[in-house]
Scaffold this motif. Structure first.
Motif, PDB file in Angstrom:
ATOM      1  N   HIS A  72     -12.008   7.933   1.497  1.00  0.00           N
ATOM      2  CA  HIS A  72     -10.722   8.474   1.065  1.00  0.00           C
ATOM      3  C   HIS A  72     -10.778   9.993   1.041  1.00  0.00           C
ATOM      4  CE1 HIS A  72      -9.249   4.511   0.086  1.00  0.00           C
ATOM      5  NE2 HIS A  72     -10.266   4.289  -0.721  1.00  0.00           N
ATOM      6  N   ASP A 119      -5.635   5.518  -7.681  1.00  0.00           N
ATOM      7  CA  ASP A 119      -4.280   5.000  -7.497  1.00  0.00           C
ATOM      8  C   ASP A 119      -3.288   5.571  -8.502  1.00  0.00           C
ATOM      9  OD1 ASP A 119      -4.746   2.593  -5.402  1.00  0.00           O
ATOM     10  OD2 ASP A 119      -6.430   2.768  -6.765  1.00  0.00           O
ATOM     11  N   LYS A 154      -4.858   9.376  -1.135  1.00  0.00           N
ATOM     12  CA  LYS A 154      -5.053   8.147  -0.366  1.00  0.00           C
ATOM     13  C   LYS A 154      -4.094   8.152   0.805  1.00  0.00           C
ATOM     14  CE  LYS A 154      -7.045   4.262  -2.897  1.00  0.00           C
ATOM     15  NZ  LYS A 154      -6.777   2.894  -3.411  1.00  0.00           N
ATOM     16  N   ASN A 156      -2.270   5.956   1.834  1.00  0.00           N
ATOM     17  CA  ASN A 156      -1.026   5.226   1.562  1.00  0.00           C
ATOM     18  C   ASN A 156       0.159   6.173   1.508  1.00  0.00           C
ATOM     19  OD1 ASN A 156      -3.433   4.158   0.400  1.00  0.00           O
ATOM     20  ND2 ASN A 156      -2.240   2.513  -0.500  1.00  0.00           N
ATOM     21  N   ASN A 159     -10.953   1.864   6.897  1.00  0.00           N
ATOM     22  CA  ASN A 159      -9.852   1.434   6.036  1.00  0.00           C
ATOM     23  C   ASN A 159      -8.981   0.358   6.670  1.00  0.00           C
ATOM     24  OD1 ASN A 159      -9.893   3.010   3.492  1.00  0.00           O
ATOM     25  ND2 ASN A 159      -9.849   4.754   4.876  1.00  0.00           N
ATOM     26  N   GLN A 171      -9.742 -10.014  -4.716  1.00  0.00           N
ATOM     27  CA  GLN A 171      -8.763  -9.650  -3.697  1.00  0.00           C
ATOM     28  C   GLN A 171      -7.587 -10.614  -3.772  1.00  0.00           C
ATOM     29  OE1 GLN A 171     -11.583 -10.633  -0.324  1.00  0.00           O
ATOM     30  NE2 GLN A 171      -9.687 -11.425   0.582  1.00  0.00           N
ATOM     31  N   TRP A 190       1.841 -10.210  -5.602  1.00  0.00           N
ATOM     32  CA  TRP A 190       1.713  -9.025  -6.443  1.00  0.00           C
ATOM     33  C   TRP A 190       2.879  -8.846  -7.408  1.00  0.00           C
ATOM     34  CZ3 TRP A 190      -0.322  -4.919  -2.373  1.00  0.00           C
ATOM     35  CH2 TRP A 190      -1.639  -5.254  -2.041  1.00  0.00           C
ATOM     36  N   THR A 219       6.383   1.717  -0.803  1.00  0.00           N
ATOM     37  CA  THR A 219       5.124   1.507  -1.520  1.00  0.00           C
ATOM     38  C   THR A 219       4.618   0.066  -1.442  1.00  0.00           C
ATOM     39  OG1 THR A 219       6.400   1.150  -3.558  1.00  0.00           O
ATOM     40  CG2 THR A 219       5.562   3.367  -3.160  1.00  0.00           C
ATOM     41  N   TRP A 232       1.958  -3.106   2.919  1.00  0.00           N
ATOM     42  CA  TRP A 232       0.749  -3.898   2.667  1.00  0.00           C
ATOM     43  C   TRP A 232       0.782  -5.257   3.352  1.00  0.00           C
ATOM     44  CZ3 TRP A 232      -3.390  -1.584   1.278  1.00  0.00           C
ATOM     45  CH2 TRP A 232      -3.325  -0.446   0.485  1.00  0.00           C
ATOM     46  N   ILE A 249      -7.760  -6.304  -0.104  1.00  0.00           N
ATOM     47  CA  ILE A 249      -6.829  -5.485  -0.874  1.00  0.00           C
ATOM     48  C   ILE A 249      -6.636  -6.095  -2.254  1.00  0.00           C
ATOM     49  CG2 ILE A 249      -5.612  -4.434   1.062  1.00  0.00           C
ATOM     50  CD1 ILE A 249      -3.571  -6.624   0.963  1.00  0.00           C
ATOM     51  N   TYR A 254      -3.159  -1.839  -6.501  1.00  0.00           N
ATOM     52  CA  TYR A 254      -2.536  -0.847  -5.635  1.00  0.00           C
ATOM     53  C   TYR A 254      -1.061  -0.670  -5.992  1.00  0.00           C
ATOM     54  CZ  TYR A 254      -6.628  -1.507  -2.541  1.00  0.00           C
ATOM     55  OH  TYR A 254      -7.891  -1.585  -2.017  1.00  0.00           O
TER      56      TYR A 254
END
Length: 519
Positions: free
Chosen positions: A111, A185, A242, A244, A340, A350, A356, A428, A432, A440, A444
């Motif tokens: 990172h 994060d 990051k 992201n 990554n 994970q 999520w 955001t 993913w 993952i 996150y």
């Protein structure tokens, strides 16, 4: 006949009216309403800060990936690049923090460095121990609550809705845990939220400029836009924590030019899309993408300024058009990209992005059994201590309904505020789903938390009803909305022992495991 003089006695004057108690109280507290836009957000932020800073150094252990980032941060602070640590470093640091077993050998790090530089500020002030590597994350997590209150106030035109969103985030378990852990994060969330707020201020200033008399929506040049430049700097910082942040930069860039197009249309432009493309698209690209890229490059200044970083000498002796340090840096970036995007090593915690939003598989950051008679454990069945990165369940489940409401508001009512929240959610969360085979984790989604709270606060505001609603309608709506907020706060308190590594009996811990997927 003689005239008779008639003399009237003047009527007694009534004493001056004394203002009622309520009017006097209102007059004396008028300053409160004048500063409510700041007092409310500051009060909520202080509440969040006490929660996040209280007993921050406990547990005296490396929590989850703290075994990497705090040591990388210390290496950056000491030598400008991340170094290799001996296998015994964790025990030595925790037992003897004054003896730092650092070596100068470079280490491959996946990172960018900015997040670790931020952690290093706390270590520079308080040393290489748990409080030192967590304090900056906790402070920025607290500041995020203040920012969210102000952002919600500006977005919805209501201090109450803004403070409600901030209060909900202050009692979200995931944001709470990630604000008390030395990981990256929470820092990424801070920069993304700050960039969203900067773009919102920029939008309001542009609308005010376009509303000036005599402005031609097709031809006006909007000039220097410092808040959009600030957003580019913040989004570059997000990418420097990051990667992201890159897709978020792209989404926010699209959002700001669409706002420009809508603003020109409202100002009477005949061809708002063409005018936006001619006059706003290129400046937006420069303010966001170019400034963001320069910020990202600057975050590697320690690696460029020294000679010992990983791959720092890779291009030496290899021909090329660019200077050797830049070619070495680019090679390092390609290795980071490969790592990554291809990481598939199985991990116990994970999870798939589909789970999520409902918190299907939270990550256990820290877990230790505690035998009876130790650390205050009096249970015959033994005790445990855990840090579980679990979003407050009632908040996240409510947010699922709130997102549906916000989607309805945007699609059917063309509500730009709902569109802004949905843009942030999509940027955001949705990317993913391209990495479902990668290793993952659900934590996150801490970057998503502020926007979920904005969605819930917007829905609660709709439940209360507009100002013109009947008193009964507003009373019932207020009771319902207040009940949801209190239920979320109660749920947070219920799970607080699992957020702070409190020693609890195993039977109590089992009661908190509502689903087997949480174990």
């Amino acid at each position: 006949m003689a005239d008779t003089a008639v003399t009237e006695r003047p009527a007694a004057q009534a004493p001056p009216a004394r203002p009622s108690v309520l009017l006097e109280l209102r007059r004396r507290t008028l300053w409160l309403s004048r500063y409510a836009g700041w007092l409310g957000p500051i009060a909520v932020a202080l509440f969040a800060g006490v929660l996040r800073l209280w007993n921050l150094g406990s547990p005296n252990a490396f929590v989850f990936d703290e075994t990497y980032y705090p040591k990388d941060a210390w290496s950056l602070f000491q030598q400008g690049y991340e170094g290799v640590w001996p296998a015994s470093a964790n025990d030595q640091i925790l037992a003897h923090p004054q003896v730092i077993p650092l070596t100068s050998a470079p280490a491959f790090i996946a990172h960018p460095p900015l997040g670790k530089w931020v952690i290093a500020l706390g270590e520079a002030a308080f040393g290489l121990h748990p409080f030192g590597w967590r304090v900056m994350v906790a402070l920025l997590g607290t500041l995020s609550v203040l920012m969210l209150a102000r952002i919600g106030r500006r977005l919805f035109g209501s201090t109450l809705i803004g403070c409600t969103a901030a209060l909900l985030m202050s009692v979200d378990g995931l944001q709470f845990v990630m604000s008390r852990t030395g990981l990256l994060d929470g820092l990424l969330m801070f920069f993304v939220l700050a960039a969203f707020g900067a773009l919102l201020i920029d939008r309001d200033r542009v609308r005010a400029r376009l509303a000036e008399p005599g402005v031609d929506g097709d031809r006006v040049n909007l000039g220097l836009r410092p808040w959009r430049l600030a957003a580019g700097l913040l989004l570059g910082a997000a990418c420097s924590v990051k990667w992201n942040g890159a897709q978020i930069l792209a989404a926010f860039g699209l959002l700001t030019v669409l706002w420009d197009q809508a603003g020109r249309r409202a100002a009477g432009a005949r061809f708002p899309l063409r005018s936006m493309l001619r006059r706003d698209a290129a400046p937006a690209f420069g303010s966001l993408v170019v400034v963001g890229a320069l910020t990202y490059l600057a975050s590697w200044s320690g690696w460029f300024a020294t000679s010992g970083g990983y791959d720092r000498q890779w291009a030496d002796g290899r021909p090329g058009l660019l200077p050797a340090p830049l070619r070495s840096w680019w090679h390092y970036q390609s290795e980071m990209w490969h790592f990554n995007t291809t990481l598939t090593t199985p991990h116990t915690y994970q999870s798939n992005p589909w789970s999520w939003l409902v918190q299907g598989r939270p990550v256990s950051m820290y877990w230790q059994p505690v035998p009876t008679g130790q650390q205050g454990c009096t249970s015959s069945g033994g005790c445990t201590t855990q840090i579980l990165a679990l979003g407050t369940p009632l908040l996240w489940w409510t947010a699922c309904f709130a997102l549906a409401y916000v989607l309805y508001r945007w699609f059917f009512r063309r509500d730009w505020r709902s569109g802004a929240v949905l843009c942030a959610v999509a940027a955001t969360y949705l990317p993913w789903f391209e990495f479902q085979q990668r290793t993952i984790f659900s934590f996150y989604m801490v970057v998503l938390v502020p926007f979920l709270c904005l969605a819930v606060a917007q829905m609660l505001g709709a439940m209360v009803g507009p100002a013109g609603s009947t008193p009964t309608r507003r009373a019932v709506g207020s009771l319902a909305a207040g009940g949801i907020v209190l239920a979320v706060m109660g749920c947070f308190l219920y799970f607080l022992p699992l957020y702070t590594a409190e020693v609890i009996p195993m039977s109590v811990w089992q009661d908190h495991m509502w689903f087997t997927s949480w174990i």
